[in-house]
Write a protein that holds these residues in place. Structure first.
Motif, PDB file in Angstrom:
ATOM      1  N   TYR A  28      71.627 -81.161  36.004  1.00  0.00           N
ATOM      2  CA  TYR A  28      72.047 -80.132  36.944  1.00  0.00           C
ATOM      3  C   TYR A  28      70.878 -79.229  37.327  1.00  0.00           C
ATOM      4  O   TYR A  28      70.628 -78.972  38.516  1.00  0.00           O
ATOM      5  CB  TYR A  28      73.174 -79.318  36.330  1.00  0.00           C
ATOM      6  N   LEU A  29      70.122 -78.757  36.338  1.00  0.00           N
ATOM      7  CA  LEU A  29      68.997 -77.864  36.615  1.00  0.00           C
ATOM      8  C   LEU A  29      67.899 -78.582  37.393  1.00  0.00           C
ATOM      9  O   LEU A  29      67.281 -78.002  38.290  1.00  0.00           O
ATOM     10  CB  LEU A  29      68.447 -77.290  35.311  1.00  0.00           C
ATOM     11  N   ARG A  30      67.648 -79.837  37.082  1.00  0.00           N
ATOM     12  CA  ARG A  30      66.627 -80.595  37.823  1.00  0.00           C
ATOM     13  C   ARG A  30      67.048 -80.802  39.278  1.00  0.00           C
ATOM     14  O   ARG A  30      66.216 -80.746  40.182  1.00  0.00           O
ATOM     15  CB  ARG A  30      66.382 -81.933  37.139  1.00  0.00           C
ATOM     16  N   ALA A  31      68.345 -81.044  39.488  1.00  0.00           N
ATOM     17  CA  ALA A  31      68.838 -81.202  40.866  1.00  0.00           C
ATOM     18  C   ALA A  31      68.653 -79.913  41.646  1.00  0.00           C
ATOM     19  O   ALA A  31      68.226 -79.938  42.814  1.00  0.00           O
ATOM     20  CB  ALA A  31      70.309 -81.619  40.848  1.00  0.00           C
ATOM     21  N   LEU A  32      68.950 -78.778  41.021  1.00  0.00           N
ATOM     22  CA  LEU A  32      68.740 -77.492  41.685  1.00  0.00           C
ATOM     23  C   LEU A  32      67.271 -77.276  42.010  1.00  0.00           C
ATOM     24  O   LEU A  32      66.914 -76.804  43.096  1.00  0.00           O
ATOM     25  CB  LEU A  32      69.245 -76.356  40.785  1.00  0.00           C
ATOM     26  N   GLN A  33      66.414 -77.608  41.074  1.00  0.00           N
ATOM     27  CA  GLN A  33      64.976 -77.428  41.276  1.00  0.00           C
ATOM     28  C   GLN A  33      64.468 -78.335  42.400  1.00  0.00           C
ATOM     29  O   GLN A  33      63.693 -77.906  43.259  1.00  0.00           O
ATOM     30  CB  GLN A  33      64.235 -77.717  39.975  1.00  0.00           C
ATOM     31  N   ASN A  34      64.919 -79.579  42.411  1.00  0.00           N
ATOM     32  CA  ASN A  34      64.482 -80.525  43.443  1.00  0.00           C
ATOM     33  C   ASN A  34      64.975 -80.117  44.830  1.00  0.00           C
ATOM     34  O   ASN A  34      64.328 -80.416  45.842  1.00  0.00           O
ATOM     35  CB  ASN A  34      64.980 -81.932  43.112  1.00  0.00           C
ATOM     36  N   ASN A  35      66.119 -79.426  44.877  1.00  0.00           N
ATOM     37  CA  ASN A  35      66.659 -78.956  46.155  1.00  0.00           C
ATOM     38  C   ASN A  35      66.108 -77.595  46.569  1.00  0.00           C
ATOM     39  O   ASN A  35      66.502 -77.042  47.596  1.00  0.00           O
ATOM     40  CB  ASN A  35      68.188 -78.865  46.081  1.00  0.00           C
ATOM     41  N   GLY A  36      65.181 -77.070  45.764  1.00  0.00           N
ATOM     42  CA  GLY A  36      64.575 -75.788  46.086  1.00  0.00           C
ATOM     43  C   GLY A  36      65.480 -74.587  45.860  1.00  0.00           C
ATOM     44  O   GLY A  36      65.195 -73.489  46.358  1.00  0.00           O
ATOM     45  N   LYS A  37      66.557 -74.764  45.090  1.00  0.00           N
ATOM     46  CA  LYS A  37      67.491 -73.669  44.847  1.00  0.00           C
ATOM     47  C   LYS A  37      66.993 -72.701  43.776  1.00  0.00           C
ATOM     48  O   LYS A  37      67.318 -71.514  43.807  1.00  0.00           O
ATOM     49  CB  LYS A  37      68.865 -74.227  44.420  1.00  0.00           C
ATOM     50  N   ILE A  38      66.243 -73.235  42.798  1.00  0.00           N
ATOM     51  CA  ILE A  38      65.716 -72.390  41.725  1.00  0.00           C
ATOM     52  C   ILE A  38      64.279 -72.795  41.434  1.00  0.00           C
ATOM     53  O   ILE A  38      63.840 -73.890  41.786  1.00  0.00           O
ATOM     54  CB  ILE A  38      66.552 -72.518  40.424  1.00  0.00           C
ATOM     55  N   GLN A  39      63.552 -71.892  40.794  1.00  0.00           N
ATOM     56  CA  GLN A  39      62.196 -72.174  40.323  1.00  0.00           C
ATOM     57  C   GLN A  39      62.181 -72.019  38.805  1.00  0.00           C
ATOM     58  O   GLN A  39      62.559 -70.974  38.276  1.00  0.00           O
ATOM     59  CB  GLN A  39      61.191 -71.222  40.959  1.00  0.00           C
ATOM     60  N   LEU A  40      61.745 -73.070  38.138  1.00  0.00           N
ATOM     61  CA  LEU A  40      61.722 -73.073  36.681  1.00  0.00           C
ATOM     62  C   LEU A  40      60.292 -73.086  36.165  1.00  0.00           C
ATOM     63  O   LEU A  40      59.383 -73.611  36.821  1.00  0.00           O
ATOM     64  CB  LEU A  40      62.465 -74.293  36.126  1.00  0.00           C
ATOM     65  N   ARG A  41      60.095 -72.499  35.005  1.00  0.00           N
ATOM     66  CA  ARG A  41      58.791 -72.545  34.353  1.00  0.00           C
ATOM     67  C   ARG A  41      58.469 -73.973  33.965  1.00  0.00           C
ATOM     68  O   ARG A  41      59.343 -74.836  33.852  1.00  0.00           O
ATOM     69  CB  ARG A  41      58.796 -71.681  33.087  1.00  0.00           C
ATOM     70  N   ASP A  42      57.191 -74.238  33.761  1.00  0.00           N
ATOM     71  CA  ASP A  42      56.744 -75.568  33.349  1.00  0.00           C
ATOM     72  C   ASP A  42      56.959 -75.709  31.840  1.00  0.00           C
ATOM     73  O   ASP A  42      56.057 -75.465  31.037  1.00  0.00           O
ATOM     74  CB  ASP A  42      55.269 -75.750  33.709  1.00  0.00           C
ATOM     75  N   VAL A  43      58.173 -76.072  31.473  1.00  0.00           N
ATOM     76  CA  VAL A  43      58.513 -76.241  30.061  1.00  0.00           C
ATOM     77  C   VAL A  43      59.157 -77.609  29.871  1.00  0.00           C
ATOM     78  O   VAL A  43      59.526 -78.280  30.834  1.00  0.00           O
ATOM     79  CB  VAL A  43      59.500 -75.145  29.575  1.00  0.00           C
ATOM     80  N   ASP A  44      59.277 -78.014  28.626  1.00  0.00           N
ATOM     81  CA  ASP A  44      59.985 -79.249  28.295  1.00  0.00           C
ATOM     82  C   ASP A  44      61.476 -78.957  28.430  1.00  0.00           C
ATOM     83  O   ASP A  44      62.110 -78.424  27.516  1.00  0.00           O
ATOM     84  CB  ASP A  44      59.631 -79.664  26.859  1.00  0.00           C
ATOM     85  N   LEU A  45      62.049 -79.301  29.585  1.00  0.00           N
ATOM     86  CA  LEU A  45      63.420 -78.919  29.884  1.00  0.00           C
ATOM     87  C   LEU A  45      64.434 -79.532  28.910  1.00  0.00           C
ATOM     88  O   LEU A  45      65.323 -78.811  28.421  1.00  0.00           O
ATOM     89  CB  LEU A  45      63.764 -79.286  31.330  1.00  0.00           C
ATOM     90  N   PRO A  46      64.353 -80.841  28.599  1.00  0.00           N
ATOM     91  CA  PRO A  46      65.314 -81.384  27.626  1.00  0.00           C
ATOM     92  C   PRO A  46      65.257 -80.672  26.282  1.00  0.00           C
ATOM     93  O   PRO A  46      66.300 -80.421  25.667  1.00  0.00           O
ATOM     94  CB  PRO A  46      64.891 -82.850  27.507  1.00  0.00           C
ATOM     95  N   MET A  47      64.054 -80.319  25.824  1.00  0.00           N
ATOM     96  CA  MET A  47      63.939 -79.609  24.554  1.00  0.00           C
ATOM     97  C   MET A  47      64.557 -78.219  24.648  1.00  0.00           C
ATOM     98  O   MET A  47      65.272 -77.766  23.730  1.00  0.00           O
ATOM     99  CB  MET A  47      62.481 -79.486  24.114  1.00  0.00           C
ATOM    100  N   ALA A  48      64.309 -77.532  25.765  1.00  0.00           N
ATOM    101  CA  ALA A  48      64.873 -76.192  25.946  1.00  0.00           C
ATOM    102  C   ALA A  48      66.396 -76.240  25.956  1.00  0.00           C
ATOM    103  O   ALA A  48      67.064 -75.389  25.349  1.00  0.00           O
ATOM    104  CB  ALA A  48      64.352 -75.575  27.246  1.00  0.00           C
ATOM    105  N   VAL A  49      66.958 -77.247  26.634  1.00  0.00           N
ATOM    106  CA  VAL A  49      68.413 -77.362  26.703  1.00  0.00           C
ATOM    107  C   VAL A  49      68.991 -77.720  25.334  1.00  0.00           C
ATOM    108  O   VAL A  49      70.043 -77.206  24.934  1.00  0.00           O
ATOM    109  CB  VAL A  49      68.815 -78.400  27.762  1.00  0.00           C
ATOM    110  N   GLU A  50      68.319 -78.588  24.589  1.00  0.00           N
ATOM    111  CA  GLU A  50      68.794 -78.917  23.244  1.00  0.00           C
ATOM    112  C   GLU A  50      68.782 -77.676  22.360  1.00  0.00           C
ATOM    113  O   GLU A  50      69.671 -77.499  21.519  1.00  0.00           O
ATOM    114  CB  GLU A  50      67.954 -80.030  22.622  1.00  0.00           C
TER     115      GLU A  50
END
Length: 203
Positions: free
Chosen positions: A139-161
């Motif tokens: 979900y977060l990657r889809a938002l980022q790819n659509n330009g809806k949000i800007q996320l820091r350069d972090v390991d997203l799967p690790m952050a979500v876990e």
């Protein structure tokens, strides 16, 4: 063959539910097929129509339990601007595991038995915990790819876990382990945990 399909499926579902409750109370090794048959109100021969071994029954419980569907109930729309509420709702549904005795019994069984049967832990992780994590990551990657949000350069799967591990710790301390007084309201716990998680992701 004499059992109609609806009756067969109902009896099979009842068998899984009752077996799960016994596993949660007595442990996997401490529960016998005879006890499951008696609790289900069927003969042992009938029980073997649904599974050949007790291990097979536990695998069925893990594979087919509603334990793994909570996050799927949230409609994940990549065009939804209120993404904070979407993530929080997925987290809320995950915490609702604690409101359902079947799911808590399953979690107790996984904790008790995964040391001796690692495949149990693997099934729980892949079909339960990781499923919820993957929903949020995608979900977060889809938002980022659509330009809806800007996320820091972090390991997203690790952050979500990490986020879901914090929610899981709440369930362990307040629903699975006995003798601990519940200190925090689950909704307040969810609010703080989600806010800290998302604050750390925002650029």
């Amino acid at each position: 063959r004499e059992l109609g399909r609806p009756e067969y499926e109902k009896t099979r579902a009842d068998t899984r539910r009752i077996a799960l409750d016994l596993f949660g109370q007595k442990g996997f090794e401490g529960t016998t097929m005879d006890e499951i048959a008696v609790a289900c109100g069927v003969s042992k021969a009938t029980l073997y129509l649904y599974c050949e071994r007790k291990e097979d029954l536990l695998v069925q419980v893990l594979q087919e339990s509603s334990f793994n569907t909570s996050s799927r109930r949230v409609r994940v729309d990549p065009n939804n601007k209120d993404w904070v509420s979407v993530v929080k709702e997925i987290g809320r549904n995950y915490l609702k595991i604690g409101d359902q005795p079947e799911r808590i019994a399953l979690l107790r069984t996984v904790i008790k038995e995964s040391g001796k049967f690692p495949e149990i832990g693997t099934l729980y992780y892949k079909r339960g915990f990781k499923t919820a994590c993957d929903d949020v990551v995608n979900y977060l990657r889809a938002l980022q790819n659509n330009g809806k949000i800007q996320l820091r350069d972090v390991d997203l799967p690790m952050a979500v876990e990490t986020y879901f591990a914090t929610l899981l710790s709440y369930l362990l301390l307040n629903r699975v382990i006995s003798g601990i007084e519940e200190t925090y309201d689950p909704e307040h716990y969810l609010d703080l945990t989600t806010d800290l998680f998302l604050s750390g992701l925002r650029r």
